[in-house]
Design a protein around this motif. Structure first.
Motif, short mmCIF file in Angstrom:
data_model
loop_
_atom_site.label_atom_id
_atom_site.label_comp_id
_atom_site.label_asym_id
_atom_site.label_seq_id
_atom_site.Cartn_x
_atom_site.Cartn_y
_atom_site.Cartn_z
N GLU A 85 116.87 -19.71 121.61
CA GLU A 85 117.94 -19.32 122.54
C GLU A 85 119.24 -19.98 122.13
O GLU A 85 119.25 -20.96 121.39
N ARG A 107 126.31 -14.49 112.45
CA ARG A 107 125.23 -13.89 113.24
C ARG A 107 125.20 -14.44 114.66
O ARG A 107 124.77 -13.75 115.58
N ASP A 153 129.14 -13.44 118.90
CA ASP A 153 128.80 -13.21 120.30
C ASP A 153 128.51 -14.56 120.97
O ASP A 153 127.43 -14.78 121.52
N ARG A 158 121.20 -17.64 126.71
CA ARG A 158 120.47 -16.37 126.55
C ARG A 158 119.58 -16.44 125.30
O ARG A 158 119.77 -17.31 124.44
N LEU A 161 118.30 -15.70 121.71
CA LEU A 161 119.05 -15.45 120.49
C LEU A 161 118.72 -14.05 120.00
O LEU A 161 117.55 -13.69 119.87
N LYS A 162 119.76 -13.26 119.76
CA LYS A 162 119.53 -11.93 119.21
C LYS A 162 119.26 -12.10 117.71
O LYS A 162 120.04 -12.75 117.02
N GLY A 163 118.20 -11.52 117.24
CA GLY A 163 117.88 -11.67 115.83
C GLY A 163 117.48 -13.11 115.57
O GLY A 163 117.00 -13.82 116.45
N SER A 164 117.69 -13.58 114.35
CA SER A 164 117.31 -14.95 114.04
C SER A 164 118.36 -15.56 113.12
O SER A 164 119.12 -14.86 112.47
#
Ligand SMILES: [Zn+2]
Length: 245
Positions: free
Chosen positions: A81, A159, A163, A171, A173-176
């Motif tokens: 996150e 990455r 954002d 929140r 984590l989108k992707g890694s």
């Protein structure tokens, strides 16, 4: 048996202090009445901040040459996150990423950023410093620090940077994030014993500051400072310590 309980207790305290850094509280700050020179007076837990003898960050100078044990980094793309605790932007990790040095194995707990750098190398300040905070199950702490200099846009950083969460936000984590893409070509390091650089300023932290910086664009670093402000603790006294390179 007593010793084992004590170790578990230390582990719990350490974990609490790490988790506490995720609290979106503004009880301490980097300037004014709650600034670094007053951190100890804000809580009994913060005594080390203004009364410790092995505090971080340091100006890393007058270093002693030594044969250093190699750092063995076992990092995988991941990250659980991302959060903004008002003091920094932090990525928390699940278990499975380790820093090994000698017979010590440290698990990566989280990484976060400071603008400008907190430590200095031969009096040189860098525009940004990343701290990767690790702990053993017994609560021994190690920070791997990487300096950023101004250069090309850092694609791996982008990455998470494109954002960034607002203060108080957390929140998944989108992707890694692939930390191996954030490592410089050389893992040569400067080593000293210090502390966490935020309250409660816990001592007994093994610091490994990589000598080689990586790059990020001026725009990337400015975006962070605009969001968080300057979040570097002032330099601390070396006292009786030696710095090894
Ligand atoms: Zn830090």
């Amino acid at each position: 048996m007593i010793k084992q309980s004590a170790l578990i207790l230390i582990g719990a305290l350490t974990l609490n202090s790490l988790i506490a850094s995720a609290d979106p509280s503004h009880s301490w700050s980097y300037e004014g009445a709650n600034g670094p020179e007053h951190w100890s007076s804000l809580s009994d837990n913060n005594a080390a901040c203004n009364h410790g003898w092995n505090q971080s960050p340091l100006n890393l100078t007058a270093m002693i040459d030594a044969d250093q044990l190699p750092l063995v980094l076992n990092y995988h793309p991941g990250g659980k996150e991302i959060l903004n605790n008002g003091h920094t932007v932090q990525v928390n990790y699940a278990t499975g990423n380790t820093l090994n040095v000698g017979y010590h194995r440290f698990n990566l707990m989280q990484l976060h950023f400071h603008t400008p750098s907190e430590n200095r190398i031969e009096s040189r300040s860098y525009p940004m410093e990343m701290h990767m905070v690790h702990a053993t199950p017994e609560g021994r702490l190690a920070v791997l620090a990487i300096m950023f200099k101004t250069g090309k846009k850092n694609a791996e950083l982008a990455r998470i940077w494109d954002d960034l969460p607002q203060p108080g936000q957390r929140r998944a984590l989108k992707g890694s994030l692939d930390i191996t893409q954030l490592l410089p070509s050389s893992l040569d390091y400067i080593r000293y014993n210090g502390s966490l650089t935020t309250p409660p300023c816990t001592e007994g932290v093994s610091w490994f500051v990589l000598k080689t910086p990586i790059e990020a664009s001026a725009d990337q670093m400015t975006r962070f400072t605009r969001l968080i402000g300057e979040n570097n603790r002032p330099l601390q006294h070396l006292n009786a310590r030696v710095i090894i390179k």
